[in-house]
Design a protein around this motif. Structure first.
Motif, PDB file in Angstrom:
ATOM      1  N   TYR A 199       0.911  -1.244  -0.045  1.00 34.31           N
ATOM      2  CA  TYR A 199       0.189  -0.115  -0.092  1.00 34.31           C
ATOM      3  C   TYR A 199       0.788   1.281   0.041  1.00 34.31           C
ATOM      4  CZ  TYR A 199      -3.106   3.414   1.510  1.00 34.31           C
ATOM      5  OH  TYR A 199      -3.946   4.841   1.747  1.00 34.31           O
ATOM      6  N   PHE A 200       1.660   1.362   0.751  1.00 30.54           N
ATOM      7  CA  PHE A 200       2.877   2.591   1.015  1.00 30.54           C
ATOM      8  C   PHE A 200       3.532   2.683  -0.418  1.00 30.54           C
ATOM      9  CE2 PHE A 200       6.875   4.421   2.092  1.00 30.54           C
ATOM     10  CZ  PHE A 200       6.507   5.367   2.815  1.00 30.54           C
ATOM     11  N   ALA A 201       3.871   1.737  -0.838  1.00 31.90           N
ATOM     12  CA  ALA A 201       4.688   1.656  -2.263  1.00 31.90           C
ATOM     13  C   ALA A 201       3.829   2.098  -3.419  1.00 31.90           C
ATOM     14  CB  ALA A 201       5.295   0.381  -2.654  1.00 31.90           C
ATOM     15  N   ASN A 202       2.591   1.741  -3.166  1.00 35.83           N
ATOM     16  CA  ASN A 202       1.586   2.237  -4.444  1.00 35.83           C
ATOM     17  C   ASN A 202       1.207   3.573  -4.280  1.00 35.83           C
ATOM     18  OD1 ASN A 202       1.509  -0.247  -5.734  1.00 35.83           O
ATOM     19  ND2 ASN A 202      -0.231  -1.049  -4.673  1.00 35.83           N
ATOM     20  N   LEU A 203       1.212   4.084  -2.769  1.00 34.97           N
ATOM     21  CA  LEU A 203       1.114   5.435  -2.772  1.00 34.97           C
ATOM     22  C   LEU A 203       2.386   6.555  -3.056  1.00 34.97           C
ATOM     23  CD1 LEU A 203      -1.120   7.149  -0.957  1.00 34.97           C
ATOM     24  CD2 LEU A 203       0.194   6.631   0.964  1.00 34.97           C
ATOM     25  N   LYS A 204       3.300   5.974  -2.828  1.00 38.84           N
ATOM     26  CA  LYS A 204       4.387   6.771  -3.120  1.00 38.84           C
ATOM     27  C   LYS A 204       4.737   6.697  -4.702  1.00 38.84           C
ATOM     28  CE  LYS A 204       5.672   8.474   0.685  1.00 38.84           C
ATOM     29  NZ  LYS A 204       5.481  10.018   0.652  1.00 38.84           N
ATOM     30  N   ARG A 205       4.453   5.709  -5.205  1.00 36.19           N
ATOM     31  CA  ARG A 205       4.646   5.469  -6.722  1.00 36.19           C
ATOM     32  C   ARG A 205       3.421   6.634  -7.188  1.00 36.19           C
ATOM     33  NH1 ARG A 205       2.001   1.139  -8.320  1.00 36.19           N
ATOM     34  NH2 ARG A 205       0.157   2.529  -8.563  1.00 36.19           N
ATOM     35  N   ASP A 206       2.074   6.689  -6.820  1.00 35.51           N
ATOM     36  CA  ASP A 206       1.249   7.396  -7.394  1.00 35.51           C
ATOM     37  C   ASP A 206       1.352   9.016  -7.176  1.00 35.51           C
ATOM     38  OD1 ASP A 206      -0.224   5.351  -8.225  1.00 35.51           O
ATOM     39  OD2 ASP A 206      -1.582   5.681  -6.581  1.00 35.51           O
ATOM     40  N   GLU A 207       2.105   9.415  -6.122  1.00 39.97           N
ATOM     41  CA  GLU A 207       2.670  10.753  -5.516  1.00 39.97           C
ATOM     42  C   GLU A 207       3.816  11.140  -6.449  1.00 39.97           C
ATOM     43  OE1 GLU A 207       5.316  11.544  -2.076  1.00 39.97           O
ATOM     44  OE2 GLU A 207       3.335  11.846  -1.463  1.00 39.97           O
ATOM     45  N   PHE A 208       4.724  10.153  -6.728  1.00 38.36           N
ATOM     46  CA  PHE A 208       5.915  10.489  -7.587  1.00 38.36           C
ATOM     47  C   PHE A 208       5.275  10.826  -9.157  1.00 38.36           C
ATOM     48  CE2 PHE A 208       8.761   9.177 -11.075  1.00 38.36           C
ATOM     49  CZ  PHE A 208      10.007   9.650 -10.733  1.00 38.36           C
ATOM     50  N   ALA A 235       2.309  11.941  -9.819  1.00 33.75           N
ATOM     51  CA  ALA A 235       1.535  13.146  -9.960  1.00 33.75           C
ATOM     52  C   ALA A 235       2.583  14.377  -9.875  1.00 33.75           C
ATOM     53  CB  ALA A 235       0.619  12.980  -8.595  1.00 33.75           C
ATOM     54  N   TYR A 236       3.564  14.315  -8.953  1.00 40.63           N
ATOM     55  CA  TYR A 236       4.399  15.219  -8.855  1.00 40.63           C
ATOM     56  C   TYR A 236       4.997  15.562 -10.269  1.00 40.63           C
ATOM     57  CZ  TYR A 236       8.548  18.251  -7.695  1.00 40.63           C
ATOM     58  OH  TYR A 236       9.514  18.942  -7.504  1.00 40.63           O
ATOM     59  N   HIS A 237       5.480  14.692 -10.955  1.00 40.75           N
ATOM     60  CA  HIS A 237       6.281  14.906 -12.344  1.00 40.75           C
ATOM     61  C   HIS A 237       5.411  15.188 -13.311  1.00 40.75           C
ATOM     62  CE1 HIS A 237      10.326  14.179 -10.789  1.00 40.75           C
ATOM     63  NE2 HIS A 237       9.910  13.158 -10.035  1.00 40.75           N
ATOM     64  N   SER A 238       3.992  14.913 -13.081  1.00 43.04           N
ATOM     65  CA  SER A 238       3.261  15.378 -14.286  1.00 43.04           C
ATOM     66  C   SER A 238       2.494  16.883 -14.173  1.00 43.04           C
ATOM     67  CB  SER A 238       1.923  14.386 -14.335  1.00 43.04           C
ATOM     68  OG  SER A 238       1.143  14.343 -13.228  1.00 43.04           O
ATOM     69  N   ALA A 239       3.030  17.424 -13.207  1.00 44.12           N
ATOM     70  CA  ALA A 239       2.702  18.660 -13.085  1.00 44.12           C
ATOM     71  C   ALA A 239       3.470  19.789 -13.547  1.00 44.12           C
ATOM     72  CB  ALA A 239       2.362  19.357 -11.482  1.00 44.12           C
ATOM     73  N   VAL A 240       2.881  20.782 -14.305  1.00 46.35           N
ATOM     74  CA  VAL A 240       3.838  21.915 -14.904  1.00 46.35           C
ATOM     75  C   VAL A 240       3.763  23.071 -14.027  1.00 46.35           C
ATOM     76  CG1 VAL A 240       4.145  23.343 -16.770  1.00 46.35           C
ATOM     77  CG2 VAL A 240       3.429  20.825 -17.143  1.00 46.35           C
ATOM     78  N   THR A 241       4.863  23.580 -13.358  1.00 49.40           N
ATOM     79  CA  THR A 241       4.667  24.846 -12.870  1.00 49.40           C
ATOM     80  C   THR A 241       4.805  26.139 -13.484  1.00 49.40           C
ATOM     81  OG1 THR A 241       7.111  24.964 -12.600  1.00 49.40           O
ATOM     82  CG2 THR A 241       6.010  23.544 -10.926  1.00 49.40           C
TER      83      THR A 241
END
Length: 44
Positions: free
Chosen positions: A16-25, A27-33
């Motif tokens: 669960y933790f690994a999946n959560l962190k993968r999704d977070e990664f 999401a972070y890298h798909s955002a354009v600032t």
């Protein structure tokens, strides 16, 4: 191994933790600032 420690809390916690962190990664890298837009959009 870390999964053994996390699974000691409950079965599947490490997965669960690994999946959560993968999704977070992703999401972070798909955002354009705004900084990226200001600095890179005019470069190309």
């Amino acid at each position: 191994m870390i999964s053994g420690v996390l699974d000691a809390v409950g079965e599947g916690v490490a997965r669960y933790f690994a999946n959560l962190k993968r999704d977070e990664f992703f999401a972070y890298h798909s955002a354009v600032t705004q900084w990226e837009i200001d600095n890179y959009l005019t470069a190309f």
